[in-house]
Scaffold this motif. Structure first.
Motif, PDB file in Angstrom:
ATOM      1  N   HIS A 168      23.715  38.425  51.133  1.00 25.57           N
ATOM      2  CA  HIS A 168      22.638  38.961  51.964  1.00 25.57           C
ATOM      3  C   HIS A 168      22.547  38.186  53.280  1.00 25.57           C
ATOM      4  O   HIS A 168      22.469  38.772  54.361  1.00 25.57           O
ATOM      5  CB  HIS A 168      21.292  38.830  51.245  1.00 25.57           C
ATOM      6  N   ASP A 169      22.533  36.859  53.168  1.00 29.46           N
ATOM      7  CA  ASP A 169      22.316  36.029  54.350  1.00 29.46           C
ATOM      8  C   ASP A 169      23.509  36.046  55.291  1.00 29.46           C
ATOM      9  O   ASP A 169      23.350  36.005  56.511  1.00 29.46           O
ATOM     10  CB  ASP A 169      21.979  34.595  53.923  1.00 29.46           C
ATOM     11  N   VAL A 170      24.703  36.087  54.732  1.00 32.40           N
ATOM     12  CA  VAL A 170      25.902  36.190  55.574  1.00 32.40           C
ATOM     13  C   VAL A 170      25.865  37.490  56.369  1.00 32.40           C
ATOM     14  O   VAL A 170      26.117  37.501  57.575  1.00 32.40           O
ATOM     15  CB  VAL A 170      27.170  36.110  54.701  1.00 32.40           C
ATOM     16  N   ASP A 171      25.527  38.587  55.701  1.00 35.77           N
ATOM     17  CA  ASP A 171      25.509  39.875  56.392  1.00 35.77           C
ATOM     18  C   ASP A 171      24.406  39.943  57.429  1.00 35.77           C
ATOM     19  O   ASP A 171      24.641  40.348  58.570  1.00 35.77           O
ATOM     20  CB  ASP A 171      25.336  41.014  55.382  1.00 35.77           C
ATOM     21  N   LEU A 172      23.196  39.537  57.051  1.00 36.88           N
ATOM     22  CA  LEU A 172      22.086  39.672  58.006  1.00 36.88           C
ATOM     23  C   LEU A 172      22.275  38.766  59.218  1.00 36.88           C
ATOM     24  O   LEU A 172      21.885  39.124  60.332  1.00 36.88           O
ATOM     25  CB  LEU A 172      20.744  39.431  57.324  1.00 36.88           C
ATOM     26  N   THR A 173      22.874  37.592  59.010  1.00 41.57           N
ATOM     27  CA  THR A 173      23.087  36.673  60.127  1.00 41.57           C
ATOM     28  C   THR A 173      24.041  37.268  61.153  1.00 41.57           C
ATOM     29  O   THR A 173      23.751  37.307  62.352  1.00 41.57           O
ATOM     30  CB  THR A 173      23.625  35.332  59.624  1.00 41.57           C
ATOM     31  N   ALA A 174      25.200  37.732  60.691  1.00 37.97           N
ATOM     32  CA  ALA A 174      26.181  38.313  61.610  1.00 37.97           C
ATOM     33  C   ALA A 174      25.638  39.575  62.265  1.00 37.97           C
ATOM     34  O   ALA A 174      25.927  39.846  63.436  1.00 37.97           O
ATOM     35  CB  ALA A 174      27.475  38.620  60.856  1.00 37.97           C
ATOM     36  N   TRP A 175      24.828  40.339  61.534  1.00 34.11           N
ATOM     37  CA  TRP A 175      24.294  41.600  62.054  1.00 34.11           C
ATOM     38  C   TRP A 175      23.190  41.359  63.078  1.00 34.11           C
ATOM     39  O   TRP A 175      23.187  41.964  64.148  1.00 34.11           O
ATOM     40  CB  TRP A 175      23.772  42.443  60.899  1.00 34.11           C
ATOM     41  N   VAL A 176      22.255  40.479  62.776  1.00 31.91           N
ATOM     42  CA  VAL A 176      21.145  40.215  63.696  1.00 31.91           C
ATOM     43  C   VAL A 176      21.650  39.624  65.009  1.00 31.91           C
ATOM     44  O   VAL A 176      21.225  40.009  66.094  1.00 31.91           O
ATOM     45  CB  VAL A 176      20.104  39.284  63.033  1.00 31.91           C
ATOM     46  N   GLN A 178      24.833  39.722  65.968  1.00 31.94           N
ATOM     47  CA  GLN A 178      25.942  40.562  66.419  1.00 31.94           C
ATOM     48  C   GLN A 178      27.179  39.731  66.775  1.00 31.94           C
ATOM     49  O   GLN A 178      27.767  39.878  67.853  1.00 31.94           O
ATOM     50  CB  GLN A 178      25.504  41.437  67.594  1.00 31.94           C
ATOM     51  N   SER A 179      27.542  38.866  65.842  1.00 32.73           N
ATOM     52  CA  SER A 179      28.744  38.047  66.015  1.00 32.73           C
ATOM     53  C   SER A 179      29.298  37.693  64.645  1.00 32.73           C
ATOM     54  O   SER A 179      28.541  37.289  63.762  1.00 32.73           O
ATOM     55  CB  SER A 179      28.407  36.773  66.793  1.00 32.73           C
ATOM     56  N   PRO A 180      30.618  37.812  64.434  1.00 29.70           N
ATOM     57  CA  PRO A 180      31.211  37.451  63.141  1.00 29.70           C
ATOM     58  C   PRO A 180      31.325  35.940  62.972  1.00 29.70           C
ATOM     59  O   PRO A 180      31.172  35.171  63.931  1.00 29.70           O
ATOM     60  CB  PRO A 180      32.597  38.099  63.210  1.00 29.70           C
ATOM     61  N   TYR A 181      31.593  35.535  61.745  1.00 28.23           N
ATOM     62  CA  TYR A 181      31.751  34.110  61.435  1.00 28.23           C
ATOM     63  C   TYR A 181      33.098  33.590  61.926  1.00 28.23           C
ATOM     64  O   TYR A 181      34.118  34.257  61.792  1.00 28.23           O
ATOM     65  CB  TYR A 181      31.652  33.883  59.928  1.00 28.23           C
ATOM     66  N   ARG A 182      33.060  32.372  62.482  1.00 24.24           N
ATOM     67  CA  ARG A 182      34.278  31.684  62.880  1.00 24.24           C
ATOM     68  C   ARG A 182      34.715  30.676  61.819  1.00 24.24           C
ATOM     69  O   ARG A 182      35.899  30.531  61.536  1.00 24.24           O
ATOM     70  CB  ARG A 182      34.079  30.954  64.205  1.00 24.24           C
ATOM     71  N   SER A 183      33.736  29.961  61.227  1.00 22.94           N
ATOM     72  CA  SER A 183      34.078  28.932  60.245  1.00 22.94           C
ATOM     73  C   SER A 183      32.887  28.639  59.345  1.00 22.94           C
ATOM     74  O   SER A 183      31.732  28.900  59.719  1.00 22.94           O
ATOM     75  CB  SER A 183      34.503  27.636  60.949  1.00 22.94           C
ATOM     76  N   VAL A 184      33.173  28.111  58.146  1.00 29.28           N
ATOM     77  CA  VAL A 184      32.114  27.656  57.241  1.00 29.28           C
ATOM     78  C   VAL A 184      32.564  26.384  56.531  1.00 29.28           C
ATOM     79  O   VAL A 184      33.759  26.142  56.315  1.00 29.28           O
ATOM     80  CB  VAL A 184      31.741  28.707  56.167  1.00 29.28           C
ATOM     81  N   TYR A 185      31.580  25.573  56.198  1.00 25.82           N
ATOM     82  CA  TYR A 185      31.792  24.408  55.332  1.00 25.82           C
ATOM     83  C   TYR A 185      30.665  24.439  54.319  1.00 25.82           C
ATOM     84  O   TYR A 185      29.502  24.667  54.682  1.00 25.82           O
ATOM     85  CB  TYR A 185      31.762  23.100  56.115  1.00 25.82           C
ATOM     86  N   ALA A 186      30.974  24.220  53.038  1.00 21.98           N
ATOM     87  CA  ALA A 186      29.947  24.440  52.027  1.00 21.98           C
ATOM     88  C   ALA A 186      30.047  23.476  50.856  1.00 21.98           C
ATOM     89  O   ALA A 186      31.085  22.850  50.607  1.00 21.98           O
ATOM     90  CB  ALA A 186      30.039  25.869  51.507  1.00 21.98           C
ATOM     91  N   GLN A 187      28.945  23.394  50.147  1.00 21.16           N
ATOM     92  CA  GLN A 187      28.874  22.689  48.876  1.00 21.16           C
ATOM     93  C   GLN A 187      28.158  23.594  47.874  1.00 21.16           C
ATOM     94  O   GLN A 187      27.240  24.329  48.244  1.00 21.16           O
ATOM     95  CB  GLN A 187      28.101  21.374  49.008  1.00 21.16           C
ATOM     96  N   VAL A 309      31.908  40.453  54.757  1.00 21.18           N
ATOM     97  CA  VAL A 309      30.905  39.576  54.138  1.00 21.18           C
ATOM     98  C   VAL A 309      31.498  38.875  52.930  1.00 21.18           C
ATOM     99  O   VAL A 309      31.339  37.659  52.753  1.00 21.18           O
ATOM    100  CB  VAL A 309      29.656  40.393  53.726  1.00 21.18           C
ATOM    101  N   LEU A 310      32.189  39.629  52.072  1.00 17.45           N
ATOM    102  CA  LEU A 310      32.790  39.049  50.881  1.00 17.45           C
ATOM    103  C   LEU A 310      33.816  37.981  51.251  1.00 17.45           C
ATOM    104  O   LEU A 310      33.905  36.932  50.596  1.00 17.45           O
ATOM    105  CB  LEU A 310      33.447  40.145  50.038  1.00 17.45           C
ATOM    106  N   ALA A 311      34.593  38.212  52.310  1.00 18.34           N
ATOM    107  CA  ALA A 311      35.591  37.229  52.741  1.00 18.34           C
ATOM    108  C   ALA A 311      34.927  35.919  53.151  1.00 18.34           C
ATOM    109  O   ALA A 311      35.424  34.831  52.842  1.00 18.34           O
ATOM    110  CB  ALA A 311      36.408  37.794  53.900  1.00 18.34           C
ATOM    111  N   VAL A 312      33.768  36.005  53.832  1.00 23.08           N
ATOM    112  CA  VAL A 312      33.051  34.790  54.218  1.00 23.08           C
ATOM    113  C   VAL A 312      32.519  34.072  52.992  1.00 23.08           C
ATOM    114  O   VAL A 312      32.640  32.845  52.871  1.00 23.08           O
ATOM    115  CB  VAL A 312      31.899  35.121  55.191  1.00 23.08           C
ATOM    116  N   VAL A 313      31.937  34.807  52.043  1.00 23.92           N
ATOM    117  CA  VAL A 313      31.413  34.174  50.831  1.00 23.92           C
ATOM    118  C   VAL A 313      32.534  33.530  50.025  1.00 23.92           C
ATOM    119  O   VAL A 313      32.368  32.426  49.490  1.00 23.92           O
ATOM    120  CB  VAL A 313      30.638  35.196  49.975  1.00 23.92           C
ATOM    121  N   GLU A 314      33.686  34.188  49.955  1.00 24.47           N
ATOM    122  CA  GLU A 314      34.820  33.562  49.259  1.00 24.47           C
ATOM    123  C   GLU A 314      35.285  32.311  50.012  1.00 24.47           C
ATOM    124  O   GLU A 314      35.725  31.339  49.402  1.00 24.47           O
ATOM    125  CB  GLU A 314      35.957  34.568  49.097  1.00 24.47           C
ATOM    126  N   GLY A 315      35.156  32.329  51.341  1.00 26.00           N
ATOM    127  CA  GLY A 315      35.454  31.129  52.114  1.00 26.00           C
ATOM    128  C   GLY A 315      34.490  30.001  51.791  1.00 26.00           C
ATOM    129  O   GLY A 315      34.877  28.828  51.735  1.00 26.00           O
TER     130      GLY A 315
END
Length: 328
Positions: A168-176, A178-187, A309-315
């Motif tokens: 949800h948050d990945v999609d709403l962020t890019a949509w609001v 209006q820019s796709p994700y470049r990179s993520v770092y996560a735990q 969105v799924l690609a970002v979450v898998e990232g």
């Protein structure tokens, strides 16, 4: 013009709401329901509860909604595509990017509307937020922070909190923004005894340069659904649980305190809670899907967007496993 004939597979916790909205939606007639688990919430009414997607298709459909567990999305969607049925699949689009790509391809080849149920795009607070950002009310956007946490929903068994809530948050962020994700770092954290993560902390950057941070978990007794967008002129706070949008403006008073005047920050300004129509997001989502099938408008969340969105979450999940940032 005759109503569009609609079918629904899956009448569990989410499917029961789809059934209600489909029955209320002008221009659409719910003609068939399928669920191999029966009708636990008693929503079928006078419709027979069919056993599978094949029997659903046999009812003769124009469109369908897939609200079954994620691991079954691909099989149902591919069969619906082959039958020429426009389809809305609940999020996430699928369990893997590979499955999702096959779904995207199947609907594209057939020229069908393939949509994903990222319902937050139709939340009134987020729709108003995007409109105001587009209008320049915030100026340059600097940062997006989201918090989505609450108790574990026992019905979710085949994905972790990242694919279920984090998407949800990945999609709403890019949509609001209006820019796709470049990179993520996560735990991620595993505390509930399941194979999937139940807490996710992710930070990243969009192609536009906006920095983002997501706090997502199933380990909190309090439910929170908040998105904060900070920019040149202040900060918007959207509470998607209530549909409220508040703007915290930068102050306009000159700084007279010499010891802090060298810091080029901002001071506290006016706080405005906006008033605007608040319609049920699921109904607005279904209206958009119906209109896309009719060729009237095209603001559904497409399967291509759901796949990104799924690609970002898998990232995010990959980053948590490797301890390294993932680039897109």
């Amino acid at each position: 013009m005759a109503d569009l004939r609609a079918g629904l597979i899956g009448i569990g916790m989410m499917g029961r709401h789809h059934a209600r909205v489909l029955r209320e939606l002008p221009g659409v007639e719910l003609v068939a329901i399928a669920d191999p688990a029966g009708d636990p919430h008693g929503v079928a009414g006078d419709l027979e509860v069919l056993p599978d997607v094949e029997s659903l298709i046999a009812a003769g459909l124009d469109l369908a909604v897939v609200a079954i567990p994620t691991r079954f999305h691909e099989d149902a969607a591919l069969k619906l595509a082959e039958a020429g049925v426009h389809t809305l699949v609940e999020k996430p689009i699928s369990q893997s990017v590979e499955e999702g790509q096959r779904m995207v391809d199947a609907f594209s080849v057939k020229g069908l509307v393939g949509a994903v149920g990222h319902i937050e795009r139709f939340n009134p607070a987020l729709q108003e937020l995007r409109r105001r950002i587009e209008a320049g009310d915030l100026g340059e956007v600097y940062q997006v922070i989201t918090r989505r946490q609450g108790p574990f929903p026992s019905r979710i068994a085949d994905v972790g909190v990242g694919k279920d809530l984090g998407s949800h948050d990945v999609d709403l962020t890019a949509w609001v923004v209006q820019s796709p994700y470049r990179s993520v770092y996560a735990q991620t954290v595993h505390k509930s005894g399941r194979e999937f993560e139940d807490m996710m902390l992710a930070t990243g950057r969009l192609e536009s340069g906006v920095v983002v941070n997501h706090v997502v978990n199933w380990l909190s007794p309090m439910k929170e659904r908040v998105a904060i967008v900070t920019g040149e002129r202040g900060a918007f706070v959207a509470d998607t649980a209530t549909g409220d949008l508040t703007f915290y403006a930068n102050g306009t008073f000159p700084l007279e305190w010499e010891s802090i005047s060298n810091f080029r920050g901002v001071s506290e300004g006016d706080v405005t809670r906006f008033s605007f129509p608040k319609r049920e997001p699921l109904r607005v989502e279904h209206e958009a899907f119906r209109d896309a099938v009719l060729g009237i408008r095209h603001d559904v969340v497409t399967m291509e967007e759901g796949l990104r969105v799924l690609a970002v979450v898998e990232g995010v999940i990959e980053s948590a496993k490797t301890g390294k940032s993932v680039e897109f």
